[in-house]
Design a protein around this motif. Structure first.
Motif, PDB file in Angstrom:
ATOM      1  N   GLN A 504       0.839  -1.198   0.000  1.00 57.15           N
ATOM      2  CA  GLN A 504       0.000   0.000   0.000  1.00 57.15           C
ATOM      3  C   GLN A 504       0.874   1.249   0.000  1.00 57.15           C
ATOM      4  OE1 GLN A 504      -3.305   0.177   2.651  1.00 57.15           O
ATOM      5  NE2 GLN A 504      -3.798  -2.006   2.449  1.00 57.15           N
ATOM      6  N   LEU A 505       0.300   2.351  -0.469  1.00 57.70           N
ATOM      7  CA  LEU A 505       1.032   3.611  -0.497  1.00 57.70           C
ATOM      8  C   LEU A 505       1.475   3.984   0.908  1.00 57.70           C
ATOM      9  CD1 LEU A 505       1.905   6.069  -2.242  1.00 57.70           C
ATOM     10  CD2 LEU A 505      -0.232   7.148  -1.563  1.00 57.70           C
ATOM     11  N   TRP A 506       2.719   4.392   1.043  1.00 56.85           N
ATOM     12  CA  TRP A 506       3.303   4.720   2.340  1.00 56.85           C
ATOM     13  C   TRP A 506       3.744   6.178   2.294  1.00 56.85           C
ATOM     14  CZ3 TRP A 506       6.945   0.545   4.811  1.00 56.85           C
ATOM     15  CH2 TRP A 506       7.008   0.732   6.202  1.00 56.85           C
ATOM     16  N   LEU A 507       3.208   6.977   3.206  1.00 52.26           N
ATOM     17  CA  LEU A 507       3.496   8.407   3.231  1.00 52.26           C
ATOM     18  C   LEU A 507       4.480   8.730   4.338  1.00 52.26           C
ATOM     19  CD1 LEU A 507      -0.163   9.737   2.867  1.00 52.26           C
ATOM     20  CD2 LEU A 507       1.480   9.274   1.044  1.00 52.26           C
ATOM     21  N   ASP A 508       5.318   9.749   4.091  1.00 43.81           N
ATOM     22  CA  ASP A 508       6.201  10.206   5.165  1.00 43.81           C
ATOM     23  C   ASP A 508       5.434  11.125   6.102  1.00 43.81           C
ATOM     24  OD1 ASP A 508       6.085  12.765   4.027  1.00 43.81           O
ATOM     25  OD2 ASP A 508       8.007  12.579   3.013  1.00 43.81           O
ATOM     26  N   THR A 509       6.106  11.678   7.083  1.00 45.48           N
ATOM     27  CA  THR A 509       5.424  12.501   8.083  1.00 45.48           C
ATOM     28  C   THR A 509       4.959  13.840   7.530  1.00 45.48           C
ATOM     29  OG1 THR A 509       7.589  13.277   8.869  1.00 45.48           O
ATOM     30  CG2 THR A 509       6.603  11.422  10.038  1.00 45.48           C
ATOM     31  N   ASN A 510       5.402  14.188   6.306  1.00 44.70           N
ATOM     32  CA  ASN A 510       4.900  15.388   5.631  1.00 44.70           C
ATOM     33  C   ASN A 510       3.713  15.087   4.724  1.00 44.70           C
ATOM     34  OD1 ASN A 510       6.877  17.149   6.699  1.00 44.70           O
ATOM     35  ND2 ASN A 510       8.351  16.462   5.161  1.00 44.70           N
ATOM     36  N   GLY A 511       3.318  13.805   4.655  1.00 47.96           N
ATOM     37  CA  GLY A 511       2.200  13.433   3.801  1.00 47.96           C
ATOM     38  C   GLY A 511       2.567  13.197   2.365  1.00 47.96           C
ATOM     39  N   ASN A 512       3.866  13.021   2.074  1.00 47.91           N
ATOM     40  CA  ASN A 512       4.319  12.747   0.715  1.00 47.91           C
ATOM     41  C   ASN A 512       4.692  11.280   0.577  1.00 47.91           C
ATOM     42  OD1 ASN A 512       4.169  15.546   0.015  1.00 47.91           O
ATOM     43  ND2 ASN A 512       6.104  15.865   1.086  1.00 47.91           N
ATOM     44  N   PRO A 513       4.468  10.679  -0.595  1.00 47.59           N
ATOM     45  CA  PRO A 513       4.883   9.286  -0.785  1.00 47.59           C
ATOM     46  C   PRO A 513       6.380   9.115  -0.549  1.00 47.59           C
ATOM     47  CG  PRO A 513       3.427   9.976  -2.558  1.00 47.59           C
ATOM     48  CD  PRO A 513       3.758  11.220  -1.778  1.00 47.59           C
ATOM     49  N   ILE A 514       6.744   8.085   0.187  1.00 46.77           N
ATOM     50  CA  ILE A 514       8.158   7.820   0.448  1.00 46.77           C
ATOM     51  C   ILE A 514       8.848   7.481  -0.868  1.00 46.77           C
ATOM     52  CG2 ILE A 514       9.767   6.229   1.574  1.00 46.77           C
ATOM     53  CD1 ILE A 514       7.768   6.066   3.907  1.00 46.77           C
ATOM     54  N   GLN A 515       9.952   8.163  -1.143  1.00 49.73           N
ATOM     55  CA  GLN A 515      10.701   7.969  -2.385  1.00 49.73           C
ATOM     56  C   GLN A 515      12.121   7.543  -2.042  1.00 49.73           C
ATOM     57  OE1 GLN A 515       9.793   7.879  -5.426  1.00 49.73           O
ATOM     58  NE2 GLN A 515       7.785   8.858  -5.485  1.00 49.73           N
ATOM     59  N   ALA A 516      12.309   6.240  -1.814  1.00 42.02           N
ATOM     60  CA  ALA A 516      13.637   5.682  -1.536  1.00 42.02           C
ATOM     61  C   ALA A 516      13.627   4.252  -2.058  1.00 42.02           C
ATOM     62  CB  ALA A 516      13.960   5.733  -0.058  1.00 42.02           C
ATOM     63  N   HIS A 517      13.894   4.088  -3.350  1.00 40.79           N
ATOM     64  CA  HIS A 517      13.752   2.798  -4.008  1.00 40.79           C
ATOM     65  C   HIS A 517      15.122   2.179  -4.282  1.00 40.79           C
ATOM     66  CE1 HIS A 517       9.473   3.539  -4.594  1.00 40.79           C
ATOM     67  NE2 HIS A 517       9.805   4.778  -4.898  1.00 40.79           N
ATOM     68  N   GLY A 518      15.121   0.867  -4.618  1.00 39.55           N
ATOM     69  CA  GLY A 518      16.378   0.157  -4.781  1.00 39.55           C
ATOM     70  C   GLY A 518      17.225   0.376  -3.543  1.00 39.55           C
ATOM     71  N   PHE A 519      16.617   0.231  -2.395  1.00 38.84           N
ATOM     72  CA  PHE A 519      17.065   0.866  -1.167  1.00 38.84           C
ATOM     73  C   PHE A 519      17.850  -0.054  -0.241  1.00 38.84           C
ATOM     74  CE2 PHE A 519      12.867  -0.866  -0.687  1.00 38.84           C
ATOM     75  CZ  PHE A 519      12.892  -1.512   0.533  1.00 38.84           C
ATOM     76  N   GLN A 520      18.429   0.595   0.759  1.00 35.93           N
ATOM     77  CA  GLN A 520      19.076  -0.077   1.871  1.00 35.93           C
ATOM     78  C   GLN A 520      18.568   0.552   3.163  1.00 35.93           C
ATOM     79  OE1 GLN A 520      21.937  -2.688   1.471  1.00 35.93           O
ATOM     80  NE2 GLN A 520      20.375  -2.729  -0.126  1.00 35.93           N
ATOM     81  N   MET A 521      18.675  -0.203   4.235  1.00 37.37           N
ATOM     82  CA  MET A 521      18.227   0.297   5.535  1.00 37.37           C
ATOM     83  C   MET A 521      19.184  -0.196   6.611  1.00 37.37           C
ATOM     84  SD  MET A 521      14.539  -0.252   7.434  1.00 37.37           S
ATOM     85  CE  MET A 521      13.611   0.356   6.025  1.00 37.37           C
ATOM     86  N   ASP A 562      11.312  12.676   6.507  1.00 44.61           N
ATOM     87  CA  ASP A 562      12.140  12.943   5.328  1.00 44.61           C
ATOM     88  C   ASP A 562      13.382  13.735   5.724  1.00 44.61           C
ATOM     89  OD1 ASP A 562      13.191  13.428   2.848  1.00 44.61           O
ATOM     90  OD2 ASP A 562      11.536  14.660   2.128  1.00 44.61           O
ATOM     91  N   CYS A 563      14.569  13.161   5.492  1.00 45.27           N
ATOM     92  CA  CYS A 563      15.832  13.868   5.748  1.00 45.27           C
ATOM     93  C   CYS A 563      16.330  14.601   4.511  1.00 45.27           C
ATOM     94  CB  CYS A 563      16.901  12.884   6.212  1.00 45.27           C
ATOM     95  SG  CYS A 563      16.521  12.010   7.732  1.00 45.27           S
ATOM     96  N   GLY A 564      15.620  14.476   3.407  1.00 43.73           N
ATOM     97  CA  GLY A 564      16.009  15.167   2.187  1.00 43.73           C
ATOM     98  C   GLY A 564      16.968  14.353   1.337  1.00 43.73           C
ATOM     99  N   LEU A 565      17.526  15.011   0.334  1.00 39.15           N
ATOM    100  CA  LEU A 565      18.466  14.370  -0.589  1.00 39.15           C
ATOM    101  C   LEU A 565      19.856  14.366   0.027  1.00 39.15           C
ATOM    102  CD1 LEU A 565      17.332  15.935  -3.996  1.00 39.15           C
ATOM    103  CD2 LEU A 565      16.767  13.673  -3.100  1.00 39.15           C
ATOM    104  N   ILE A 566      20.362  13.183   0.355  1.00 43.25           N
ATOM    105  CA  ILE A 566      21.720  13.115   0.903  1.00 43.25           C
ATOM    106  C   ILE A 566      22.755  13.100  -0.216  1.00 43.25           C
ATOM    107  CG2 ILE A 566      20.982  12.051   3.050  1.00 43.25           C
ATOM    108  CD1 ILE A 566      21.980   9.370   1.970  1.00 43.25           C
ATOM    109  N   ILE A 567      22.338  12.742  -1.420  1.00 43.51           N
ATOM    110  CA  ILE A 567      23.165  12.912  -2.615  1.00 43.51           C
ATOM    111  C   ILE A 567      22.296  13.603  -3.655  1.00 43.51           C
ATOM    112  CG2 ILE A 567      24.489  11.787  -4.436  1.00 43.51           C
ATOM    113  CD1 ILE A 567      25.075   9.516  -2.511  1.00 43.51           C
TER     114      ILE A 567
END
Length: 850
Positions: A504-521, A562-567
């Protein structure tokens, strides 16, 4: 009351914007992009008052003083109080034309008073014609100041009559003529193009301040190919007179517009950049434009981008403005052959009373001007003349009255993309319609309407968060049209997640779709960090593959900040390995204990692929580019990395497209590989080639999830185990045995994380193409791949330095549009040492044992 509750900031009214509130000094210019702090041009301390003629034209008197003062090094030319008549005036470098309060400078309506022709642009096409009432070319440090009036001729004058009869459709008039042949002087009843009111071209350091412009025949203030332009405290009154825009910024950069008042027959605060083939060839954008503390009384649109968009429009910021009687508020318009487009448009704190739609976008135009290209279907092939509107953010808006809140007709081949409207209060007759949209969010909106239906057609990624009709008896409704079944997400906001719902669609705390694909955690001291490819602009028809690397953090694994664009992407140099059009995938960041550096490897899919390597002192950056690498001369596909905490050694697994998997040990600095490497899964061809390796350890044993090779179309995963990095990898089979579609639940595993304090491992996956869920397309795609790659052979070794190719003309198709990809997070269970993943519609970490 609704407005008071919704808006935490003060939104201006018409009683506190415009010329009467202009300050003596220019305040600091703040913008969501780099914008220079513009200063008024300075002029020598020389002043000459023009001796004007009481009868006839004073053209030569004014021009002689300008020329003399310019020859002496510049100064101020003063038009004194009184009513005067003139023809065209040409400003020179270092000249300030001061029109004193009480002075009225009335311009002629006869063609002869604007000859000889001068170089200009008309509706985005370069020509030689009358230019402007006040014109300048190739000048620096020019100004028009004072509190006097500039008055145009009546619309029954010679210029307007001949233009209307002979030159309304400029493309037909110009045809395929070379620029030197495009001379339109109106002599002997030939074509002529209308003079603008004030139009400097190819000028630098321009100031227009305080003057009033009445009865312009055409566009009023039009800086063309200019740099460093300040327009402040200007009043335009030309409603009902001629073809009048207010202010048109055309292919100019670093522009400040403030404390102005426009009353026009056509568009008000307008941004343009050339038209069709002519504008694409010149390719000069309008960029870095700030509009503030201003009012538009009447006109077609309050703030407008288009229809001339060939050179591109970007970095536009309007704030604290009022539209009191315009047709639309936010107007975006173009036609299929116009080219270019608009992006990075920011609007906030605007109040509007409108006759038409609040948000208006039309990329089709009319049959009259666009011919068959104005027909929506069939979708056309994308080329350099296909316009592109995207990345528009509008926040904190009060629409006191309008017809439709939304009115969008974009292009099926190039949808309107990445629009976010938030914090809006609106009274409207109807909610409106969207056609051909990708990624359009309306958030935190209070609408009062008798028709709460939003019609959508050909749309993708429409999200309504906390959008309510204040008429409680008529809730918001969605009407779907067209052959394609669109999907619209409607839910309350703000919200707090307390569980995980895979897919399901997952929103960040600002209400925007999380955009971190091909990801690591990873997890550190109770905080989870999730980073990956930012795909927010990877929409149909765009040339964006990955717009930087974005990171999120969470304390509970459910709600992500959202911490923003780190690169950040390179947005200027298309040959940079970090340019957003380059096919960058799967960032991996590992920490090097020896060097104290965070080292990031990113895959770049160029021919047979290579790595882009960066490093930083802090995990959140900034990262500096180190090198591009083909390890051991091999091309690279999907990969994973691991820093062994016991030995301090680093390892990388990467696919050699599309043939085998290589495991290599890293050098001590983690910036290259050593000579020690091994090969696995050798000689497999797509769809059986193993990609997307994901390494993890459980109870001292190494495991590797891998995926088959079918692009973004999902396929069956396999899991292997091993004890030695370069030893035997034991096949353990399909970790998703319950998936009848053999597609890993329509996802692709990219990482595994152990939840601290729990005996819980979670497989983390992308669902790249959610529209394929519950279809047999993955199975059919795999069979087609098998046939296609029967004779595939591996790319040969190549030790040359990787070089980027210009990929700006590569356009995203439906098979790599990933802005609306979702995520599938599922627990892993172990049965006889074999990892297994079962589907759960919803689950909680708290349900698992410590």
């Amino acid at each position: 009351m609704a407005s008071y509750l919704l808006h935490a900031v003060e939104i201006p009214t018409k009683n506190n914007v415009g010329p009467s509130f202009m300050t003596d000094t220019i305040g600091r210019i703040d913008a969501p992009f780099h914008m220079p702090q513009l200063q008024r041009p300075q002029f020598p301390d020389r002043k000459m008052v023009v001796k004007m003629k009481k009868r006839g034209l004073s053209t030569s008197d004014i021009q002689n003083v300008i020329d003399k003062l310019a020859d002496d090094g510049g100064g101020t030319v003063v038009i004194p109080c009184g009513k005067w008549k003139t023809g065209r005036i040409i400003l020179k470098s270092n000249i300030n034309l001061e029109i004193q309060e009480g002075a009225e400078l009335e311009f002629s309506g006869f063609i002869k008073d604007y000859l000889p022709v001068v170089f200009t642009r008309d509706e985005g096409i370069e020509i030689y014609s009358l230019g402007a009432f006040i014109y300048a070319c190739d000048a620096e440090n020019v100004a028009i100041t004072g509190k006097g009036r500039i008055i145009g001729p009546s619309t029954d004058c010679e210029i307007f009559r001949i233009n209307k009869e002979k030159a309304l459709h400029i493309e037909k008039v110009v045809g395929d003529k070379l620029l030197a042949e495009r001379i339109y002087d109106g002599i002997k009843n030939a074509e002529v193009f209308l003079p603008k009111t004030i139009a400097p071209i190819n000028c630098k350091n321009v100031l227009i301040e305080g003057v009033t412009l009445d009865q312009g025949l055409y566009w009023n203030i039009v800086p063309q190919y200019c740099e460093n332009v300040i327009i402040r405290g200007v009043t335009v009154t030309s409603f009902g007179h001629g073809r009048t825009d207010g202010i048109d910024v055309e292919s100019s950069r670093n522009v400040l517009i403030e404390y102005c008042s426009l009353d026009c027959s056509d568009d008000c605060y307008t941004i343009k950049s050339g038209r069709g083939e002519d504008g694409v060839k010149i390719g000069q954008p309008s960029e870095n434009i700030v509009i503030r503390y201003s009012i538009a009384n009447r006109g077609a649109g309050g703030i407008v981008c288009g229809t001339e968009t060939a050179g591109g429009i970007r970095n536009v910021y309007m704030h604290d403005c009022v539209f009191d009687g315009t047709d639309q508020a936010f107007r975006f318009k173009t036609l299929r052959p116009r080219g270019g487009g608009a992006e990075q448009i920011y609007i906030e704190r605007v109040r509007a009373r409108l006759n038409g739609a609040a948000f208006y976008c039309n990329m089709l135009g009319s049959i009259k001007w666009g011919g068959d290209l104005a027909k929506r279907f069939p979708a056309r092939k994308i080329d350099e003349f296909t316009p592109d509107f995207r990345a528009i953010k509008i926040n904190d808006v009060i629409i006191e009255d309008c017809c439709n809140l939304i009115d969008v007709d974009a292009l099926p081949e190039r949808p309107l993309a990445n629009v976010c409207i938030s914090g809006i209060t609106a009274n409207c007759k109807s909610f409106g319609k969207m056609r051909d949209v990708s990624s359009f969010t309306i958030k935190n909106a209070r609408i009062t309407t008798v028709d709460p239906v939003l019609t959508v057609d050909g749309c993708n990624g429409v999200i309504l968060l906390d959008v309510k009709n204040m008429d409680s008896n008529k809730p918001i409704q969605i009407n779907y049209e067209g052959e394609k079944q669109d999907s619209v997400l409607m839910q309350d906001y703000p919200l707090t997640y307390h569980s995980i719902k895979p897919g399901q669609l997952w929103l960040d705390t600002n209400g925007n779709p999380i955009q971190a694909h091909g990801f690591q955690m990873f997890e550190k001291e109770g905080t989870y960090y999730w980073y990956g490819e930012n795909k927010e602009y990877t929409t149909l028809g765009s040339n964006v593959w990955t717009y930087g690397i974005r990171c999120y953090r969470s304390r509970d694994f459910y709600n992500w900040e959202d911490c923003g664009l780190i690169i950040k992407p390179d947005t200027v140099n298309p040959l940079s390995p970090l340019h957003y059009s380059q096919t960058l995938d799967r960032p991996h960041i590992i920490y090097n204990e020896k060097t104290g550096k965070y080292v990031c490897w990113i895959k770049s899919m160029d021919t047979d692929g290579y790595f882009v390597i960066l490093q930083a002192d802090d995990f959140l950056g900034p990262y500096e580019y180190v090198r591009s690498l083909k390890p051991g001369g091999y091309g690279v596909g999907d990969f994973d990395m691991y820093a062994d905490p016991e030995t301090g050694k680093g390892y990388v697994w990467f696919e050699r497209p599309h043939w085998e998997m290589i495991c290599a040990q890293l050098t001590d600095d983690f910036l290259n590989i050593t000579s020690g490497y091994s090969k696995h899964f050798v000689g497999l061809r797509p769809p059986f080639t193993r990609e997307a390796p994901t390494h993890f350890m459980h109870e001292g044993k190494h495991y590797l999830f891998t995926s088959g090779t079918t692009g973004y179309v999902p396929n069956k995963s396999l899991v292997t185990s091993f004890d030695d990095f370069h030893g035997e990898y034991v096949d353990l089979g399909n970790p998703h045995p319950a998936d009848k579609y053999e597609s890993s639940f329509f996802s692709q595993i990219t990482d595994v994380i152990k939840i601290p304090g729990k005996n819980l491992y979670v497989a983390l996956a992308d669902r790249w193409l959610p529209e394929l869920t519950d279809t047999d397309i993955p199975i059919r795609t795999a069979k087609n791949k098998e046939k296609h790659y029967v004779n595939h052979q591996p790319f040969p070794k190549d030790f040359s330095e990787p070089k980027t190719r210009d990929k700006r003309n590569l356009r995203r198709t439906k098979w790599d549009v990933t802005f609306n990809a979702t995520y599938v997070f599922l627990p892993i269970t172990f049965k006889d040492g074999v990892p297994q993943i079962e589907w759960l519609d919803e689950w909680k970490i708290e349900d698992y044992e410590n």
